[in-house]
Structure formats: C-alpha cells, structure tokens
Design a protein around this motif. Structure first.
Motif, PDB file in Angstrom:
ATOM      1  N   THR A  11       1.021   2.083  -6.160  1.00 56.21           N
ATOM      2  CA  THR A  11       0.894   1.629  -7.544  1.00 56.21           C
ATOM      3  C   THR A  11       1.967   2.278  -8.417  1.00 56.21           C
ATOM      4  O   THR A  11       2.605   1.618  -9.243  1.00 56.21           O
ATOM      5  CB  THR A  11      -0.507   1.948  -8.104  1.00 56.21           C
ATOM      6  OG1 THR A  11      -1.484   1.285  -7.302  1.00 56.21           O
ATOM      7  CG2 THR A  11      -0.649   1.487  -9.546  1.00 56.21           C
ATOM      8  N   ASN A  12       2.199   3.578  -8.218  1.00 54.82           N
ATOM      9  CA  ASN A  12       3.244   4.277  -8.965  1.00 54.82           C
ATOM     10  C   ASN A  12       4.626   3.717  -8.633  1.00 54.82           C
ATOM     11  O   ASN A  12       5.463   3.561  -9.521  1.00 54.82           O
ATOM     12  CB  ASN A  12       3.199   5.778  -8.685  1.00 54.82           C
ATOM     13  CG  ASN A  12       2.007   6.449  -9.331  1.00 54.82           C
ATOM     14  OD1 ASN A  12       1.449   5.940 -10.296  1.00 54.82           O
ATOM     15  ND2 ASN A  12       1.609   7.592  -8.787  1.00 54.82           N
ATOM     16  N   LEU A  13       4.870   3.435  -7.347  1.00 53.00           N
ATOM     17  CA  LEU A  13       6.147   2.837  -6.959  1.00 53.00           C
ATOM     18  C   LEU A  13       6.322   1.455  -7.591  1.00 53.00           C
ATOM     19  O   LEU A  13       7.425   1.095  -8.020  1.00 53.00           O
ATOM     20  CB  LEU A  13       6.265   2.741  -5.434  1.00 53.00           C
ATOM     21  CG  LEU A  13       6.528   4.040  -4.696  1.00 53.00           C
ATOM     22  CD1 LEU A  13       6.431   3.825  -3.183  1.00 53.00           C
ATOM     23  CD2 LEU A  13       7.885   4.607  -5.075  1.00 53.00           C
ATOM     24  N   ASP A  14       5.236   0.698  -7.662  1.00 54.12           N
ATOM     25  CA  ASP A  14       5.289  -0.623  -8.279  1.00 54.12           C
ATOM     26  C   ASP A  14       5.635  -0.505  -9.768  1.00 54.12           C
ATOM     27  O   ASP A  14       6.451  -1.274 -10.284  1.00 54.12           O
ATOM     28  CB  ASP A  14       3.954  -1.348  -8.091  1.00 54.12           C
ATOM     29  CG  ASP A  14       4.033  -2.812  -8.471  1.00 54.12           C
ATOM     30  OD1 ASP A  14       4.817  -3.555  -7.848  1.00 54.12           O
ATOM     31  OD2 ASP A  14       3.323  -3.207  -9.414  1.00 54.12           O
ATOM     32  N   ASP A  15       5.045   0.475 -10.446  1.00 56.92           N
ATOM     33  CA  ASP A  15       5.359   0.713 -11.858  1.00 56.92           C
ATOM     34  C   ASP A  15       6.824   1.131 -12.027  1.00 56.92           C
ATOM     35  O   ASP A  15       7.523   0.654 -12.928  1.00 56.92           O
ATOM     36  CB  ASP A  15       4.446   1.793 -12.441  1.00 56.92           C
ATOM     37  CG  ASP A  15       2.995   1.357 -12.557  1.00 56.92           C
ATOM     38  OD1 ASP A  15       2.730   0.130 -12.515  1.00 56.92           O
ATOM     39  OD2 ASP A  15       2.124   2.240 -12.684  1.00 56.92           O
ATOM     40  N   GLN A  16       7.284   2.033 -11.157  1.00 55.14           N
ATOM     41  CA  GLN A  16       8.676   2.487 -11.219  1.00 55.14           C
ATOM     42  C   GLN A  16       9.638   1.327 -10.973  1.00 55.14           C
ATOM     43  O   GLN A  16      10.637   1.177 -11.670  1.00 55.14           O
ATOM     44  CB  GLN A  16       8.908   3.591 -10.188  1.00 55.14           C
ATOM     45  CG  GLN A  16      10.304   4.179 -10.234  1.00 55.14           C
ATOM     46  CD  GLN A  16      10.502   5.269  -9.178  1.00 55.14           C
ATOM     47  OE1 GLN A  16       9.572   5.676  -8.492  1.00 55.14           O
ATOM     48  NE2 GLN A  16      11.718   5.725  -9.058  1.00 55.14           N
ATOM     49  N   LEU A  17       9.298   0.489  -9.993  1.00 57.64           N
ATOM     50  CA  LEU A  17      10.134  -0.668  -9.712  1.00 57.64           C
ATOM     51  C   LEU A  17      10.192  -1.603 -10.918  1.00 57.64           C
ATOM     52  O   LEU A  17      11.256  -2.131 -11.254  1.00 57.64           O
ATOM     53  CB  LEU A  17       9.627  -1.440  -8.490  1.00 57.64           C
ATOM     54  CG  LEU A  17      10.498  -2.628  -8.153  1.00 57.64           C
ATOM     55  CD1 LEU A  17      11.122  -2.457  -6.790  1.00 57.64           C
ATOM     56  CD2 LEU A  17       9.708  -3.901  -8.205  1.00 57.64           C
ATOM     57  N   GLY A  18       9.080  -1.781 -11.604  1.00 56.58           N
ATOM     58  CA  GLY A  18       9.052  -2.633 -12.789  1.00 56.58           C
ATOM     59  C   GLY A  18       9.999  -2.134 -13.869  1.00 56.58           C
ATOM     60  O   GLY A  18      10.728  -2.909 -14.491  1.00 56.58           O
ATOM     61  N   GLN A  47       5.853  -9.699   3.448  1.00 57.91           N
ATOM     62  CA  GLN A  47       5.757  -9.840   4.901  1.00 57.91           C
ATOM     63  C   GLN A  47       5.275  -8.553   5.572  1.00 57.91           C
ATOM     64  O   GLN A  47       4.932  -8.556   6.742  1.00 57.91           O
ATOM     65  CB  GLN A  47       7.114 -10.241   5.491  1.00 57.91           C
ATOM     66  CG  GLN A  47       7.664 -11.558   4.978  1.00 57.91           C
ATOM     67  CD  GLN A  47       6.730 -12.716   5.242  1.00 57.91           C
ATOM     68  OE1 GLN A  47       6.239 -12.886   6.356  1.00 57.91           O
ATOM     69  NE2 GLN A  47       6.440 -13.500   4.215  1.00 57.91           N
ATOM     70  N   CYS A  48       5.262  -7.461   4.821  1.00 59.00           N
ATOM     71  CA  CYS A  48       4.839  -6.167   5.365  1.00 59.00           C
ATOM     72  C   CYS A  48       3.373  -6.218   5.791  1.00 59.00           C
ATOM     73  O   CYS A  48       2.541  -6.820   5.112  1.00 59.00           O
ATOM     74  CB  CYS A  48       5.028  -5.054   4.333  1.00 59.00           C
ATOM     75  SG  CYS A  48       6.746  -4.572   4.111  1.00 59.00           S
ATOM     76  N   LYS A  49       3.096  -5.542   6.901  1.00 57.19           N
ATOM     77  CA  LYS A  49       1.730  -5.522   7.446  1.00 57.19           C
ATOM     78  C   LYS A  49       1.011  -4.207   7.190  1.00 57.19           C
ATOM     79  O   LYS A  49      -0.182  -4.099   7.432  1.00 57.19           O
ATOM     80  CB  LYS A  49       1.765  -5.774   8.958  1.00 57.19           C
ATOM     81  CG  LYS A  49       2.423  -7.074   9.353  1.00 57.19           C
ATOM     82  CD  LYS A  49       1.620  -8.255   8.902  1.00 57.19           C
ATOM     83  CE  LYS A  49       2.269  -9.532   9.401  1.00 57.19           C
ATOM     84  NZ  LYS A  49       1.961 -10.680   8.611  1.00 57.19           N
ATOM     85  N   ASP A  50       1.750  -3.164   6.728  1.00 57.91           N
ATOM     86  CA  ASP A  50       1.101  -1.877   6.475  1.00 57.91           C
ATOM     87  C   ASP A  50       1.758  -1.177   5.291  1.00 57.91           C
ATOM     88  O   ASP A  50       2.813  -1.577   4.812  1.00 57.91           O
ATOM     89  CB  ASP A  50       1.128  -0.991   7.723  1.00 57.91           C
ATOM     90  CG  ASP A  50       2.524  -0.682   8.214  1.00 57.91           C
ATOM     91  OD1 ASP A  50       3.436  -0.470   7.388  1.00 57.91           O
ATOM     92  OD2 ASP A  50       2.722  -0.639   9.451  1.00 57.91           O
ATOM     93  N   LYS A  56       8.586   1.650   2.221  1.00 60.55           N
ATOM     94  CA  LYS A  56      10.016   1.583   2.514  1.00 60.55           C
ATOM     95  C   LYS A  56      10.666   0.457   1.717  1.00 60.55           C
ATOM     96  O   LYS A  56      11.760   0.623   1.169  1.00 60.55           O
ATOM     97  CB  LYS A  56      10.268   1.382   4.006  1.00 60.55           C
ATOM     98  CG  LYS A  56      11.767   1.294   4.312  1.00 60.55           C
ATOM     99  CD  LYS A  56      12.074   1.296   5.759  1.00 60.55           C
ATOM    100  CE  LYS A  56      13.525   1.167   6.105  1.00 60.55           C
ATOM    101  NZ  LYS A  56      14.517   1.113   5.105  1.00 60.55           N
ATOM    102  N   ALA A  57       9.994  -0.673   1.614  1.00 59.15           N
ATOM    103  CA  ALA A  57      10.530  -1.799   0.833  1.00 59.15           C
ATOM    104  C   ALA A  57      10.724  -1.392  -0.626  1.00 59.15           C
ATOM    105  O   ALA A  57      11.763  -1.678  -1.237  1.00 59.15           O
ATOM    106  CB  ALA A  57       9.598  -3.009   0.936  1.00 59.15           C
ATOM    107  N   ILE A  62      14.042   0.052  -5.201  1.00 59.93           N
ATOM    108  CA  ILE A  62      14.222   0.937  -6.364  1.00 59.93           C
ATOM    109  C   ILE A  62      15.621   1.541  -6.333  1.00 59.93           C
ATOM    110  O   ILE A  62      16.288   1.642  -7.367  1.00 59.93           O
ATOM    111  CB  ILE A  62      13.121   2.018  -6.411  1.00 59.93           C
ATOM    112  CG1 ILE A  62      11.786   1.378  -6.829  1.00 59.93           C
ATOM    113  CG2 ILE A  62      13.491   3.154  -7.352  1.00 59.93           C
ATOM    114  CD1 ILE A  62      10.568   2.261  -6.644  1.00 59.93           C
ATOM    115  N   SER A  63      16.076   1.918  -5.156  1.00 61.49           N
ATOM    116  CA  SER A  63      17.429   2.471  -5.019  1.00 61.49           C
ATOM    117  C   SER A  63      18.485   1.458  -5.459  1.00 61.49           C
ATOM    118  O   SER A  63      19.407   1.788  -6.205  1.00 61.49           O
ATOM    119  CB  SER A  63      17.658   2.892  -3.569  1.00 61.49           C
ATOM    120  OG  SER A  63      18.967   3.333  -3.385  1.00 61.49           O
TER     121      SER A  63
END
Length: 178
Positions: A11-18, A47-50, A56-57, A62-63
């Motif tokens: 969730t934090n990564l999703d916020d950072q990506l936004g 497409q990620c399963k885990d 990693k995506a 973000i990078s």
C-alpha cells in the motif's frame, strides 16, 4: 488490487508510485505517451501471482518514474544509452554540441526487425524533439540523471513493429563516434 490493499508495505509503495507518477507527468514533454506506458505497466503488474513479484514491479516502476521527474544536469547528456525490454532493444548515441544541439543516432530492434535514425536537434533544458514529416516521425528525448526516456510517434521509417520508445540507461558518458 486485493493483495496490494491487504499488505501495508505494498500500500505504501502504491502511494509512493502515485506521487512519482504525478511528478513524472508534470515533468513530461509527452504526457500521452507516459499515460500509455503507465497503463502497460499496470497490465504487467496485474500479471503478478504473488507479493514478491508485485513488490519488484513497484520498485522497478518507482525507479523509472523518479528518474523521469529529476531533470538532467545541463551538459550531462553526451554518451551511449541502451535499452532491452521484451524482445525489443535499442541503442542511442548522443553528442551534445557547442551550439546547444544534440547529434543522435538511434538503432532499434524488435526480434529480427531493425530500424535506424540519425539527426541533430536543439536541446532545451533536458529535452529535445525531433520531427520528420516525410518519415512520419516524432521523437521526444527526455534526459534524466543516468537515463534517457525516448518516446516515439509515427513509424519513423523503421521495420515492422520496431519502435525506439523506451527507457534507456546510460552505459557510457564517453562522446560517441558518428
């Protein structure tokens, strides 16, 4: 989406990506291409399963987005840039000239098909645009520290399914030989 919402780290990564996506859009010279690239990334992420794959995506995206929103230092664009992504590959040679232009040579491949294009265009800040109406070609160069985001509109006279579009990493800052 359920995995992302149920894991606080994701969730934090999703916020950072936004936030990074919003900054990259503000810095972009071609927001339409960035939006299309983001949709493709979302499809790939889905497409990620885990959660490891999802993490990693996010880290990779973000990078890329943070590099897009950080302007390149003036005079820091000369060099060799490479890209490899799902059957596509590209090599871009760039030489900044004394009169504020860049000379470039693009070599792009998709599987067995190839295309090449060369030119010289003005560099404005960290961006340059190349237009050739005869070739149905527009290239948008956006230089970042250590990378180049290249967007392409039109076929540019390249082979079937060949596009120079992508995010390239600078592999050398040595002035190339044209």
């Amino acid at each position: 989406e359920k995995v992302i919402c149920s894991d606080s780290l994701l969730t934090n990564l999703d916020d950072q990506l936004g936030r990074q996506y919003k900054d990259a859009l503000a810095a972009s010279s071609n927001s339409g291409a960035l939006k299309a690239e983001q949709k493709a990334w979302l499809s790939s992420r889905n497409q990620c399963k885990d959660s490891d794959c999802i993490m990693k995506a996010y880290d990779d995206r973000i990078s890329v987005l943070s590099a897009m929103s950080a302007p390149a230092k003036s005079g820091d664009v000369t060099g060799t840039y490479k890209m490899k992504d799902r059957g596509a590959a590209g090599l871009v040679l760039v030489q900044q000239t004394a009169n504020g232009q860049i000379k470039f040579h693009v070599n792009a491949t998709y599987r067995m098909n190839t295309g090449e294009l060369s030119g010289e265009v003005p560099l404005t800040g960290s961006a340059a645009n190349y237009v050739d109406k005869e070739l149905d070609c527009t290239l948008f160069f956006n230089f970042m520290p250590g990378s180049l985001v290249l967007n392409q509109d039109g076929s540019c006279g390249m082979g079937l399914n060949v596009s120079a579009a992508g995010t390239y990493k600078r592999v050398s800052s040595t002035p190339p030989n044209f």
